[in-house]
Design a protein around this motif. Structure first.
Motif, short mmCIF file in Angstrom:
data_model
loop_
_atom_site.label_atom_id
_atom_site.label_comp_id
_atom_site.label_asym_id
_atom_site.label_seq_id
_atom_site.Cartn_x
_atom_site.Cartn_y
_atom_site.Cartn_z
N LEU A 191 12.84 -0.12 -58.85
CA LEU A 191 12.96 0.37 -60.21
C LEU A 191 14.05 -0.43 -60.92
O LEU A 191 15.21 -0.41 -60.52
CB LEU A 191 13.28 1.87 -60.19
N VAL A 192 13.65 -1.17 -61.95
CA VAL A 192 14.60 -1.95 -62.75
C VAL A 192 14.96 -1.13 -63.97
O VAL A 192 14.08 -0.65 -64.68
CB VAL A 192 13.98 -3.30 -63.17
N VAL A 193 16.24 -0.93 -64.19
CA VAL A 193 16.67 -0.12 -65.34
C VAL A 193 17.77 -0.86 -66.09
O VAL A 193 18.77 -1.28 -65.50
CB VAL A 193 17.09 1.31 -64.89
N ARG A 194 17.53 -1.04 -67.39
CA ARG A 194 18.51 -1.76 -68.24
C ARG A 194 18.76 -0.94 -69.49
O ARG A 194 17.93 -0.12 -69.88
CB ARG A 194 17.93 -3.09 -68.72
N PRO A 195 19.87 -1.23 -70.17
CA PRO A 195 20.04 -0.63 -71.49
C PRO A 195 19.06 -1.27 -72.48
O PRO A 195 18.64 -2.42 -72.26
CB PRO A 195 21.49 -0.98 -71.86
N ARG A 196 18.71 -0.54 -73.54
CA ARG A 196 17.75 -1.09 -74.52
C ARG A 196 18.24 -2.40 -75.11
O ARG A 196 17.46 -3.27 -75.45
CB ARG A 196 17.52 -0.05 -75.63
N ALA A 197 19.56 -2.54 -75.22
CA ALA A 197 20.13 -3.74 -75.85
C ALA A 197 20.09 -4.97 -74.95
O ALA A 197 20.52 -6.05 -75.35
CB ALA A 197 21.57 -3.46 -76.27
#
Ligand code: NAP
Length: 255
Positions: A238-244
């Motif tokens: 699961l790759v999770v990043r901030p929207r920015a």
């Protein structure tokens, strides 16, 4: 430490700050008996006390994941465990390949890769014996793509990713699943500060102008969600990043 018999035990490495501490909170709230480990004993003891006061079941155990003998001794206390979260790790420096310090590279490899190997090997029998075990590996988007100045950290996190992927292949058919969580930019108290040897200005620049980097709670929420899926459901990666943050090198900054 006396032997712990219950099967709903979740062990979190690097639980003294940031993502690990938030994950210990998340898993405690989800009903696990949490075992907090890290080198800074005072911090994990304080968090264990806080969780216990809040009605959860928590205990602290000081552990350096790079010390195999200590890890093996720790593991003897557990016959069955449900969850292992390999979170201990971090970055040192942001030097180019041309100038990076081999000692930093070695330390990052020792902590992120050998540390994860040590703890996973030592606890795999107890995870298997539980009949429903989960290994979580906290890699990073640095384990899936490179960036200038990433050097040794990118190399170590790629190795950690490979460890998770290979382990999943090798233990298929046993009652243990392997979940890799790969976060992008997370604003924690320790990560950037440690990376830049305590230089707060350099650390602040990592997040400069980014509206909302991920928080430790965001990542803990993701880990807790993945771990609490039914046992036959394996969130491989699961790759999770901030929207920015669109990629490791494309970050929107309002400067
Ligand atoms: P952090 O606040 O600096 O936490 C790092 C944790 O690792 C601390 O609890 C530290 O505890 C522990 N640790 C380090 N070396 C250890 C050792 N030898 N033995 C045992 N524990 C050790 O940083 P964080 O942001 O929460 O990072 C947690 C994990 O997420 C790391 O693996 C990091 O690479 C990964 N990650 C972070 C980001 C980010 O942007 N922040 C993004 C992607 C992935 P003690 O010092 O008390 O031992």
């Amino acid at each position: 430490m006396t032997a712990v018999a219950a099967t709903r035990i979740a062990i979190v490495t690097g639980a003294s700050s940031g993502i690990g501490a938030a994950t210990a909170r998340g898993l405690a709230a989800a009903g696990y008996r949490v075992v907090l480990t890290a080198r800074r004993k005072d911090r994990i003891e304080a968090l264990a006390a806080e969780l216990t006061d809040a009605g959860h079941d928590a205990l602290a155990y000081a552990l350096d994941v790079t010390d195999r003998e200590a890890v093996d001794t720790f593991a003897t206390a557990f016959k069955k465990i449900a969850v292992l979260v390999n979170n201990a790790g971090g970055a040192l420096g942001a030097d180019s390949i041309a100038t990076g310090d081999p000692a930093d590279w070695r330390q990052m490899y020792e902590t992120n890769v050998i540390g994860t190997l040590n703890v996973t090997q030592a606890l795999l029998p107890a995870l298997t014996a539980s009949g429903d075990g989960t290994v979580v590996v906290l890699s990073s988007t640095a384990g899936h793509g490179t960036y200038e100045g990433g050097g040794g950290y990118v190399a170590a996190k790629h190795a950690e990713h490979v460890l998770a992927e290979t382990l999943r292949l090798e233990i298929v058919g046993t009652p243990v699943r392997v979940i890799e969580i790969a976060p992008g930019m997370v604003k924690t108290d320790g990560f950037a500060l440690n990376r830049f040897g305590g230089d707060a200005d350099k650390a602040a620049k990592v997040y400069a102008g980014v509206a909302e980097p991920l928080t430790a709670d965001d990542v803990a929420d993701t880990i807790t969600w993945a771990v609490t899926r039914p046992p036959h459901v394996n969130i491989d990666l699961l790759v999770v990043r901030p929207r920015a943050q669109a990629s490791n090198t494309k970050v929107h900054r309002e400067l």
